[in-house]
Enzyme design. Sequence first.
Site, PDB file in Angstrom:
ATOM      1  N   ASP A  91      70.623  80.354 -32.167  1.00  0.00           N
ATOM      2  CA  ASP A  91      72.182  81.451 -31.462  1.00  0.00           C
ATOM      3  C   ASP A  91      71.074  81.863 -30.583  1.00  0.00           C
ATOM      4  O   ASP A  91      70.951  82.157 -29.852  1.00  0.00           O
ATOM      5  CB  ASP A  91      72.132  82.527 -32.413  1.00  0.00           C
ATOM      6  N   LYS A 144      84.463  70.813 -18.914  1.00  0.00           N
ATOM      7  CA  LYS A 144      86.121  71.366 -18.631  1.00  0.00           C
ATOM      8  C   LYS A 144      86.126  71.613 -20.316  1.00  0.00           C
ATOM      9  O   LYS A 144      85.670  71.197 -20.947  1.00  0.00           O
ATOM     10  CB  LYS A 144      87.082  70.176 -18.236  1.00  0.00           C
ATOM     11  N   HIS A 174      86.453  63.958 -16.340  1.00  0.00           N
ATOM     12  CA  HIS A 174      85.703  62.877 -16.687  1.00  0.00           C
ATOM     13  C   HIS A 174      86.106  61.993 -15.674  1.00  0.00           C
ATOM     14  O   HIS A 174      86.015  60.587 -16.252  1.00  0.00           O
ATOM     15  CB  HIS A 174      85.516  62.732 -17.652  1.00  0.00           C
ATOM     16  N   LYS A 178      85.780  56.959 -13.398  1.00  0.00           N
ATOM     17  CA  LYS A 178      86.236  55.947 -14.273  1.00  0.00           C
ATOM     18  C   LYS A 178      86.498  55.532 -12.989  1.00  0.00           C
ATOM     19  O   LYS A 178      86.186  55.570 -12.302  1.00  0.00           O
ATOM     20  CB  LYS A 178      88.243  56.265 -14.800  1.00  0.00           C
ATOM     21  N   GLU A 212     100.014  59.390 -23.647  1.00  0.00           N
ATOM     22  CA  GLU A 212      99.323  59.247 -24.429  1.00  0.00           C
ATOM     23  C   GLU A 212     100.426  58.783 -25.431  1.00  0.00           C
ATOM     24  O   GLU A 212     101.295  59.334 -25.876  1.00  0.00           O
ATOM     25  CB  GLU A 212      98.320  60.412 -25.094  1.00  0.00           C
ATOM     26  N   ASP A 231      95.478  70.859 -19.986  1.00  0.00           N
ATOM     27  CA  ASP A 231      94.485  70.614 -21.027  1.00  0.00           C
ATOM     28  C   ASP A 231      93.763  69.403 -19.071  1.00  0.00           C
ATOM     29  O   ASP A 231      93.114  68.760 -19.597  1.00  0.00           O
ATOM     30  CB  ASP A 231      94.205  69.810 -22.083  1.00  0.00           C
ATOM     31  N   HIS A 236      92.869  66.589 -14.304  1.00  0.00           N
ATOM     32  CA  HIS A 236      92.495  65.204 -14.901  1.00  0.00           C
ATOM     33  C   HIS A 236      93.451  64.574 -13.030  1.00  0.00           C
ATOM     34  O   HIS A 236      93.002  64.176 -12.419  1.00  0.00           O
ATOM     35  CB  HIS A 236      93.056  64.433 -15.994  1.00  0.00           C
ATOM     36  N   LYS A 322     101.615  64.604 -25.296  1.00  0.00           N
ATOM     37  CA  LYS A 322     100.801  63.642 -26.456  1.00  0.00           C
ATOM     38  C   LYS A 322     102.070  62.804 -27.022  1.00  0.00           C
ATOM     39  O   LYS A 322     103.653  63.232 -26.838  1.00  0.00           O
ATOM     40  CB  LYS A 322     100.804  64.376 -27.471  1.00  0.00           C
TER      41      LYS A 322
END
Length: 470
Positions: A91, A144, A174, A178, A212, A231, A236, A322
């Site tokens: 834990d 993140k 991330h 790229k 997406e 998100d 990003h 999305k």
Amino acid sequence: MGNSNSRTTSADALVVFGVTGDLAYKMIFPALYAMARRGVLKVPVVGVAAPKWSAAQLRKRATDSIRQAGRIDDRDALKHLLSLLQYVGGDYNDPGTFIALKQTLGDARRPAHYLAIPPALFATVIKGLGTSGLADQARVIVEKPFGRDLASARALNRVALSVFPEDSIFRIDHYLGKEAIMNILYFRFANSFLEPIWNRDHVASIQITLAEDFGVKGRGSFYESAGCLRDVIQNHLFQVVALLAMEPPAYQGYGAVHSEKAKVFQAMRPLHPGDVVRGQYSGYRKEPGVAKGSDVETFCALRLFIDSWRWQGVPWYLRSGKCLAATAAEVVVELKPPPQRLFDDSAPVNGRANYLRFRLSPDSAVALAARVKRAGKEFVGDQRELYLSEEQPGEETPYERLLSDAMAGNGGLFTREDAVEAAWSAVDPVLNNHHAAYRYKPGSWGPKQADALIAADGGWHNPVVLKVKQ
Ligand code: BG6
């Protein structure tokens, strides 16, 4: 670019908190395998998580993950990676877990601790590392989302900075790992033709789309606590904005890039509810983990201004969602039309003005659209693209790149405290103060209200995805 601001001694162990979780399974093991294949992974890797697993169970999980990613093409590399793996179960609230970790780390003096855990546990683990003496000479890599608003980001920065110095904190986004996004920085400042037109005199607007064609993919409960703005946009897409909008760094070195990027976030005008369009795809409320009456946005479009000398008055349009019509990410920098209409078919009467397009995914390219005369008596033409494809085989994946950089102590592709907080300042006013999300059909380009937002600037460029016949 040098790495003047970071400690450059390499970590002598990697600790992965949350090693039994999804992120480790999907991203971290494949990245470690790729590092092993390149011969750059040479230190012990200690996984930490709550379940009482054996090291053999962890090795099996790692092998499954790499197989799932479809990449076991080097048995020796796999064997090497598995030989480096160790496991500590316990834990995070229990000091005994950190004592066991310390024993497992043995002689390692400069571990890199990767927190691949839910954000709610960041502070607990960082404090645990501090009190157990595991933070001395060490680094911490934080996934993140870094905070969920300005206040929580500040609180988290305070905790992290009470235990680690800033140059030992590696905040992951991330997108910065790229190739196509690193190329924005390179393309802007390695060429001289762009700078004279890269400003409010020549640029009419800039738009960025991250689309997406899939839903929340079983991450309903995470998404309920985030939504599209938190998100992918505040992090990003804002990072992409910063690379496009920043001033030239004054010297060679990542410290200068960090400072210029932070200034962009500081110059962002705080968003106003009228500049934001939120959407939710029909069917989202039926996803596992999603509340029946959820108003969380799965689509977000916004109009942003950067109140700087260079960008005053130029609108930046960002959108992501999305379940849209395609999976692709693109930047379109739209230039102003020529000052005089010498030809009947000149923009804006006949379509768009010239533009520069950065294709960020699924493939990466830079295109410059210019009008060219058609053969014949008439002075009419078409807008055509000079197209530079940059796809190169054997590119590092973002996680491979970022993990190796963090372990090497190179902080260039990570985000700095002041930049993260300034980015939250820009979105903070609309996190809770906004209209109810508009419903949109899966497979569309989002709610029509998002089209109205950009109508005065010629509408959205919908990225084209060529379907390859199987
Ligand atoms: C992640 C988000 O950070 O980025 C996801 O949590 C999103 O919701 C993803 O799908 C997009 O990144 P990429 O690299 O898959 O384009």
